[in-house]
Motif scaffolding. Structure first.
Motif, PDB file in Angstrom:
ATOM      1  N   MET A 219       0.851  -1.581   0.129  1.00 50.02           N
ATOM      2  CA  MET A 219       0.280   0.278   0.214  1.00 50.02           C
ATOM      3  C   MET A 219       0.641   1.173   0.337  1.00 50.02           C
ATOM      4  N   THR A 220       0.297   2.136  -0.541  1.00 51.01           N
ATOM      5  CA  THR A 220       0.406   3.641  -1.015  1.00 51.01           C
ATOM      6  C   THR A 220       0.559   4.458   0.104  1.00 51.01           C
ATOM      7  N   TRP A 221       0.432   5.161   0.803  1.00 49.04           N
ATOM      8  CA  TRP A 221       0.063   6.574   1.646  1.00 49.04           C
ATOM      9  C   TRP A 221       0.609   7.728   1.375  1.00 49.04           C
ATOM     10  N   ALA A 222      -0.470   8.483   0.810  1.00 49.31           N
ATOM     11  CA  ALA A 222      -0.533  10.014   0.632  1.00 49.31           C
ATOM     12  C   ALA A 222       0.857  10.783   1.306  1.00 49.31           C
ATOM     13  N   GLU A 223       1.750  11.431   1.253  1.00 50.19           N
ATOM     14  CA  GLU A 223       2.700  12.131   2.420  1.00 50.19           C
ATOM     15  C   GLU A 223       2.344  12.881   3.496  1.00 50.19           C
ATOM     16  N   ASP A 224       0.860  14.019   2.935  1.00 46.97           N
ATOM     17  CA  ASP A 224       0.537  14.943   3.723  1.00 46.97           C
ATOM     18  C   ASP A 224      -0.983  14.928   4.073  1.00 46.97           C
ATOM     19  N   ASP A 225      -0.899  13.402   3.895  1.00 47.15           N
ATOM     20  CA  ASP A 225      -2.406  12.908   4.540  1.00 47.15           C
ATOM     21  C   ASP A 225      -3.009  11.650   4.513  1.00 47.15           C
ATOM     22  N   VAL A 226      -4.098  11.359   5.221  1.00 47.87           N
ATOM     23  CA  VAL A 226      -4.126  10.307   5.738  1.00 47.87           C
ATOM     24  C   VAL A 226      -5.389   9.521   4.555  1.00 47.87           C
ATOM     25  N   VAL A 227      -5.124   9.285   3.376  1.00 42.28           N
ATOM     26  CA  VAL A 227      -5.387   8.507   2.100  1.00 42.28           C
ATOM     27  C   VAL A 227      -4.744   7.385   1.125  1.00 42.28           C
ATOM     28  N   MET A 228      -4.786   6.387   1.597  1.00 40.74           N
ATOM     29  CA  MET A 228      -4.406   5.387   0.563  1.00 40.74           C
ATOM     30  C   MET A 228      -4.642   5.777  -0.767  1.00 40.74           C
ATOM     31  N   LEU A 229      -3.052   5.664  -1.613  1.00 40.10           N
ATOM     32  CA  LEU A 229      -2.701   5.992  -3.030  1.00 40.10           C
ATOM     33  C   LEU A 229      -3.236   4.318  -3.654  1.00 40.10           C
ATOM     34  N   SER A 230      -2.849   3.519  -3.559  1.00 42.89           N
ATOM     35  CA  SER A 230      -2.802   2.507  -3.909  1.00 42.89           C
ATOM     36  C   SER A 230      -2.375   1.560  -2.913  1.00 42.89           C
ATOM     37  N   LYS A 231      -2.859   0.118  -3.804  1.00 42.17           N
ATOM     38  CA  LYS A 231      -2.718  -0.845  -2.688  1.00 42.17           C
ATOM     39  C   LYS A 231      -2.854  -2.035  -3.954  1.00 42.17           C
ATOM     40  N   ARG A 232      -1.983  -3.624  -3.333  1.00 45.02           N
ATOM     41  CA  ARG A 232      -2.004  -4.122  -4.353  1.00 45.02           C
ATOM     42  C   ARG A 232      -2.148  -6.025  -3.427  1.00 45.02           C
ATOM     43  N   ASP A 233      -3.533  -6.312  -4.188  1.00 44.31           N
ATOM     44  CA  ASP A 233      -3.452  -7.714  -3.817  1.00 44.31           C
ATOM     45  C   ASP A 233      -2.904  -8.725  -3.459  1.00 44.31           C
ATOM     46  N   ALA A 234      -3.467  -9.586  -3.130  1.00 41.85           N
ATOM     47  CA  ALA A 234      -2.674 -11.134  -2.935  1.00 41.85           C
ATOM     48  C   ALA A 234      -2.119 -11.332  -4.840  1.00 41.85           C
ATOM     49  N   ARG A 235      -2.471 -11.401  -5.350  1.00 42.06           N
ATOM     50  CA  ARG A 235      -2.547 -11.644  -6.947  1.00 42.06           C
ATOM     51  C   ARG A 235      -1.177 -10.349  -7.633  1.00 42.06           C
ATOM     52  N   GLY A 236      -1.553  -9.811  -7.023  1.00 42.35           N
ATOM     53  CA  GLY A 236      -0.136  -8.800  -7.842  1.00 42.35           C
ATOM     54  C   GLY A 236      -1.443  -8.002  -8.613  1.00 42.35           C
ATOM     55  N   VAL A 237      -3.021  -7.857  -8.287  1.00 41.58           N
ATOM     56  CA  VAL A 237      -3.242  -7.016  -9.282  1.00 41.58           C
ATOM     57  C   VAL A 237      -3.752  -5.668  -8.244  1.00 41.58           C
ATOM     58  N   THR A 238      -2.909  -4.813  -8.779  1.00 44.63           N
ATOM     59  CA  THR A 238      -2.825  -3.011  -8.283  1.00 44.63           C
ATOM     60  C   THR A 238      -3.905  -2.090  -8.453  1.00 44.63           C
ATOM     61  N   ALA A 239      -4.777  -1.491  -7.386  1.00 44.89           N
ATOM     62  CA  ALA A 239      -6.217  -0.415  -7.329  1.00 44.89           C
ATOM     63  C   ALA A 239      -5.421   0.976  -7.045  1.00 44.89           C
ATOM     64  N   MET A 240      -5.842   1.787  -7.956  1.00 39.87           N
ATOM     65  CA  MET A 240      -5.007   2.715  -7.879  1.00 39.87           C
ATOM     66  C   MET A 240      -6.116   4.097  -7.143  1.00 39.87           C
ATOM     67  N   TYR A 241      -6.130   4.752  -6.098  1.00 39.12           N
ATOM     68  CA  TYR A 241      -7.231   5.544  -5.530  1.00 39.12           C
ATOM     69  C   TYR A 241      -6.433   7.206  -5.739  1.00 39.12           C
ATOM     70  N   ASP A 242      -8.442   7.907  -5.687  1.00 39.85           N
ATOM     71  CA  ASP A 242      -8.288   9.572  -6.542  1.00 39.85           C
ATOM     72  C   ASP A 242      -8.581   9.718  -5.436  1.00 39.85           C
ATOM     73  N   TYR A 243      -9.020  10.792  -4.828  1.00 35.92           N
ATOM     74  CA  TYR A 243      -9.795  11.608  -3.799  1.00 35.92           C
ATOM     75  C   TYR A 243     -10.140  13.256  -4.212  1.00 35.92           C
ATOM     76  N   ASP A 244     -11.476  13.688  -3.620  1.00 35.28           N
ATOM     77  CA  ASP A 244     -12.022  14.719  -3.986  1.00 35.28           C
ATOM     78  C   ASP A 244     -10.690  15.273  -2.867  1.00 35.28           C
ATOM     79  N   ALA A 245     -11.554  16.600  -2.036  1.00 31.22           N
ATOM     80  CA  ALA A 245     -11.163  18.263  -1.564  1.00 31.22           C
ATOM     81  C   ALA A 245     -11.681  17.467  -0.122  1.00 31.22           C
ATOM     82  N   GLU A 246     -12.717  16.961  -0.045  1.00 29.66           N
ATOM     83  CA  GLU A 246     -13.369  16.316   1.105  1.00 29.66           C
ATOM     84  C   GLU A 246     -12.243  15.240   1.668  1.00 29.66           C
ATOM     85  N   GLY A 247     -11.700  14.184   0.435  1.00 23.80           N
ATOM     86  CA  GLY A 247     -11.358  13.084   1.078  1.00 23.80           C
ATOM     87  C   GLY A 247     -12.016  11.998   0.628  1.00 23.80           C
TER      88      GLY A 247
END
Length: 95
Positions: free
Chosen positions: A1-29
């Motif tokens: 998992m990767t987390w934003a350096e300046d916030d508590v939001v997850m930017l991406s995660k990789r599951d056991a199969r190696g599939v990566t999901a990436m996330y984008d957030y609005d100003a409210e989180g």
């Protein structure tokens, strides 16, 4: 998992199969989109104008296949999903 350096939001995660999901957030989180294998699910929210100001209420979701779902709240503030059926009739189900 990767987390934003300046916030508590997850930017991406990789599951056991190696599939990566990436996330984008609005100003409210709120998650604005989730992208997996180049296809995105998109979310929209009703911004809260009064307390408590936790997370905004989700009003719609478009999945990676382009299917769109709207969300409404019942009298007890429980979220219900609504979408048109193949016959054109709107149905809802409890989440």
């Amino acid at each position: 998992m990767t987390w934003a350096e300046d916030d508590v939001v997850m930017l991406s995660k990789r599951d056991a199969r190696g599939v990566t999901a990436m996330y984008d957030y609005d100003a409210e989180g709120n998650v604005r989109s989730e992208t997996v294998d180049g296809k995105s699910s998109k979310y929209t929210y009703e911004m809260q104008s009064s307390a408590p100001f936790s997370k905004s209420r989700m009003t719609s979701k478009e999945d990676r296949n382009g299917n769109r779902f709207g969300f409404v709240l019942d009298m007890r503030d429980a979220r219900r999903r609504a979408r048109p059926s193949r016959q054109g009739v709107l149905w809802t189900c409890r989440l």
